[in-house]
Scaffold this motif. Structure first.
Motif, PDB file in Angstrom:
ATOM      1  N   ILE A  70       0.868  -1.173   0.000  1.00  0.00           N
ATOM      2  CA  ILE A  70       0.000   0.000   0.000  1.00  0.00           C
ATOM      3  C   ILE A  70       0.905   1.223   0.000  1.00  0.00           C
ATOM      4  CG2 ILE A  70      -1.805   1.254   1.245  1.00  0.00           C
ATOM      5  CD1 ILE A  70      -2.318  -1.494   2.747  1.00  0.00           C
ATOM      6  N   LYS A  71       0.590   2.196  -0.838  1.00  0.00           N
ATOM      7  CA  LYS A  71       1.338   3.447  -0.874  1.00  0.00           C
ATOM      8  C   LYS A  71       0.364   4.590  -0.624  1.00  0.00           C
ATOM      9  CE  LYS A  71       5.058   4.392  -3.291  1.00  0.00           C
ATOM     10  NZ  LYS A  71       5.985   4.847  -2.280  1.00  0.00           N
ATOM     11  N   ILE A  72       0.747   5.444   0.294  1.00  0.00           N
ATOM     12  CA  ILE A  72      -0.039   6.623   0.639  1.00  0.00           C
ATOM     13  C   ILE A  72       0.884   7.822   0.499  1.00  0.00           C
ATOM     14  CG2 ILE A  72      -1.381   7.786   2.423  1.00  0.00           C
ATOM     15  CD1 ILE A  72      -1.516   4.878   3.765  1.00  0.00           C
ATOM     16  N   THR A  73       0.456   8.831  -0.241  1.00  0.00           N
ATOM     17  CA  THR A  73       1.243  10.055  -0.382  1.00  0.00           C
ATOM     18  C   THR A  73       0.383  11.229   0.058  1.00  0.00           C
ATOM     19  OG1 THR A  73       2.450   9.094  -2.252  1.00  0.00           O
ATOM     20  CG2 THR A  73       2.616  11.471  -1.954  1.00  0.00           C
ATOM     21  N   ILE A  74       0.944  12.033   0.961  1.00  0.00           N
ATOM     22  CA  ILE A  74       0.227  13.201   1.472  1.00  0.00           C
ATOM     23  C   ILE A  74       1.076  14.455   1.274  1.00  0.00           C
ATOM     24  CG2 ILE A  74      -1.036  11.826   3.174  1.00  0.00           C
ATOM     25  CD1 ILE A  74       0.825  13.005   5.344  1.00  0.00           C
ATOM     26  N   LEU A  75       0.404  15.589   1.273  1.00  0.00           N
ATOM     27  CA  LEU A  75       1.112  16.864   1.185  1.00  0.00           C
ATOM     28  C   LEU A  75       1.681  17.213   2.552  1.00  0.00           C
ATOM     29  CD1 LEU A  75      -1.467  18.886  -0.938  1.00  0.00           C
ATOM     30  CD2 LEU A  75       0.529  17.603  -1.737  1.00  0.00           C
ATOM     31  N   ARG A  76       2.895  17.720   2.562  1.00  0.00           N
ATOM     32  CA  ARG A  76       3.517  18.170   3.813  1.00  0.00           C
ATOM     33  C   ARG A  76       2.931  19.514   4.209  1.00  0.00           C
ATOM     34  NH1 ARG A  76       9.139  16.073   4.963  1.00  0.00           N
ATOM     35  NH2 ARG A  76       9.204  17.898   6.292  1.00  0.00           N
ATOM     36  N   ASP A  77       2.847  19.771   5.519  1.00  0.00           N
ATOM     37  CA  ASP A  77       2.397  21.081   6.002  1.00  0.00           C
ATOM     38  C   ASP A  77       3.383  22.173   5.601  1.00  0.00           C
ATOM     39  OD1 ASP A  77       0.119  20.075   7.173  1.00  0.00           O
ATOM     40  OD2 ASP A  77       1.043  19.848   9.144  1.00  0.00           O
ATOM     41  N   ILE A  78       4.653  21.887   5.784  1.00  0.00           N
ATOM     42  CA  ILE A  78       5.711  22.803   5.349  1.00  0.00           C
ATOM     43  C   ILE A  78       6.743  21.983   4.600  1.00  0.00           C
ATOM     44  CG2 ILE A  78       5.356  24.494   7.178  1.00  0.00           C
ATOM     45  CD1 ILE A  78       7.689  23.294   8.664  1.00  0.00           C
ATOM     46  N   SER A  79       7.451  22.610   3.702  1.00  0.00           N
ATOM     47  CA  SER A  79       8.384  21.858   2.869  1.00  0.00           C
ATOM     48  C   SER A  79       9.578  21.363   3.686  1.00  0.00           C
ATOM     49  CB  SER A  79       8.847  22.699   1.685  1.00  0.00           C
ATOM     50  OG  SER A  79       9.578  23.811   2.127  1.00  0.00           O
ATOM     51  N   SER A  80      10.161  20.299   3.213  1.00  0.00           N
ATOM     52  CA  SER A  80      11.312  19.693   3.866  1.00  0.00           C
ATOM     53  C   SER A  80      12.456  20.698   3.977  1.00  0.00           C
ATOM     54  CB  SER A  80      11.766  18.475   3.058  1.00  0.00           C
ATOM     55  OG  SER A  80      12.942  17.928   3.605  1.00  0.00           O
ATOM     56  N   GLY A  81      12.997  20.839   5.163  1.00  0.00           N
ATOM     57  CA  GLY A  81      14.131  21.715   5.377  1.00  0.00           C
ATOM     58  C   GLY A  81      13.780  23.152   5.684  1.00  0.00           C
ATOM     59  N   THR A  82      12.510  23.498   5.600  1.00  0.00           N
ATOM     60  CA  THR A  82      12.076  24.851   5.924  1.00  0.00           C
ATOM     61  C   THR A  82      12.146  25.046   7.437  1.00  0.00           C
ATOM     62  OG1 THR A  82      10.579  24.902   4.029  1.00  0.00           O
ATOM     63  CG2 THR A  82      10.124  26.460   5.782  1.00  0.00           C
ATOM     64  N   VAL A  83      12.369  26.273   7.863  1.00  0.00           N
ATOM     65  CA  VAL A  83      12.374  26.571   9.294  1.00  0.00           C
ATOM     66  C   VAL A  83      11.074  26.039   9.904  1.00  0.00           C
ATOM     67  CG1 VAL A  83      12.335  28.421  11.007  1.00  0.00           C
ATOM     68  CG2 VAL A  83      13.845  28.594   9.025  1.00  0.00           C
ATOM     69  N   GLY A  84      11.197  25.288  10.965  1.00  0.00           N
ATOM     70  CA  GLY A  84      10.032  24.706  11.623  1.00  0.00           C
ATOM     71  C   GLY A  84       9.788  23.255  11.238  1.00  0.00           C
ATOM     72  N   ASP A  85      10.473  22.772  10.222  1.00  0.00           N
ATOM     73  CA  ASP A  85      10.326  21.366   9.829  1.00  0.00           C
ATOM     74  C   ASP A  85      11.021  20.515  10.881  1.00  0.00           C
ATOM     75  OD1 ASP A  85       9.943  18.974   8.497  1.00  0.00           O
ATOM     76  OD2 ASP A  85      11.623  19.288   7.121  1.00  0.00           O
ATOM     77  N   ARG A  86      10.297  19.560  11.432  1.00  0.00           N
ATOM     78  CA  ARG A  86      10.847  18.729  12.510  1.00  0.00           C
ATOM     79  C   ARG A  86      11.370  17.392  12.027  1.00  0.00           C
ATOM     80  NH1 ARG A  86       5.515  19.570  15.795  1.00  0.00           N
ATOM     81  NH2 ARG A  86       5.032  18.202  14.098  1.00  0.00           N
ATOM     82  N   ASP A  87      11.194  17.083  10.757  1.00  0.00           N
ATOM     83  CA  ASP A  87      11.644  15.791  10.229  1.00  0.00           C
ATOM     84  C   ASP A  87      12.044  15.991   8.763  1.00  0.00           C
ATOM     85  OD1 ASP A  87      12.133  13.148   9.632  1.00  0.00           O
ATOM     86  OD2 ASP A  87      10.096  12.459  10.001  1.00  0.00           O
ATOM     87  N   VAL A  88      13.250  16.465   8.560  1.00  0.00           N
ATOM     88  CA  VAL A  88      13.729  16.848   7.234  1.00  0.00           C
ATOM     89  C   VAL A  88      13.576  15.709   6.224  1.00  0.00           C
ATOM     90  CG1 VAL A  88      15.765  17.570   5.909  1.00  0.00           C
ATOM     91  CG2 VAL A  88      15.309  18.570   8.143  1.00  0.00           C
TER      92      VAL A  88
END
Length: 103
Positions: A70-88
């Motif tokens: 099963i593959k699930i793809t979701i939109l991130r709240d903020i982009s990877s590496g942006t200030v505030g991203d907790r899981d790059v």
């Protein structure tokens, strides 16, 4: 009943580019894969509830019978590496899926 993490051979998350996360749930047995699929527990509503999303934020939710996955793809709240991203790398986002109970 069993938790999804007990049934899946692989349960992981990772970036699918800087703006999306993808989740892979893979099984090593057709019987277990079919059990999870037919349970109906992996669905848009469940994903929305677990990740506090709207249906529009789910890009893909696909059952791949040939791959027993099963593959699930979701939109991130903020982009990877942006200030505030907790899981790059997006590598720790699968945890909410782990405890989905499957009949």
């Amino acid at each position: 009943m069993a938790a999804l993490f007990e049934l899946a051979k692989v349960l992981r998350s990772k970036n699918a580019g800087p703006f999306e996360l993808t989740f892979d749930i893979l099984f090593d047995s057709k019987e277990v894969y079919e059990r999870v699929k037919s349970s109906g527990k992996i669905n848009e509503q469940t994903i929305c509830e677990l990740y506090n999303l709207t249906a529009e934020q789910i890009d893909h939710l696909v059952f791949y019978d040939q791959a027993l996955g099963i593959k699930i793809t979701i939109l991130r709240d903020i982009s990877s590496g942006t200030v505030g991203d907790r899981d790059v790398y997006g590598a720790q986002q699968h945890a909410p899926l782990m405890n989905i109970l499957i009949d």
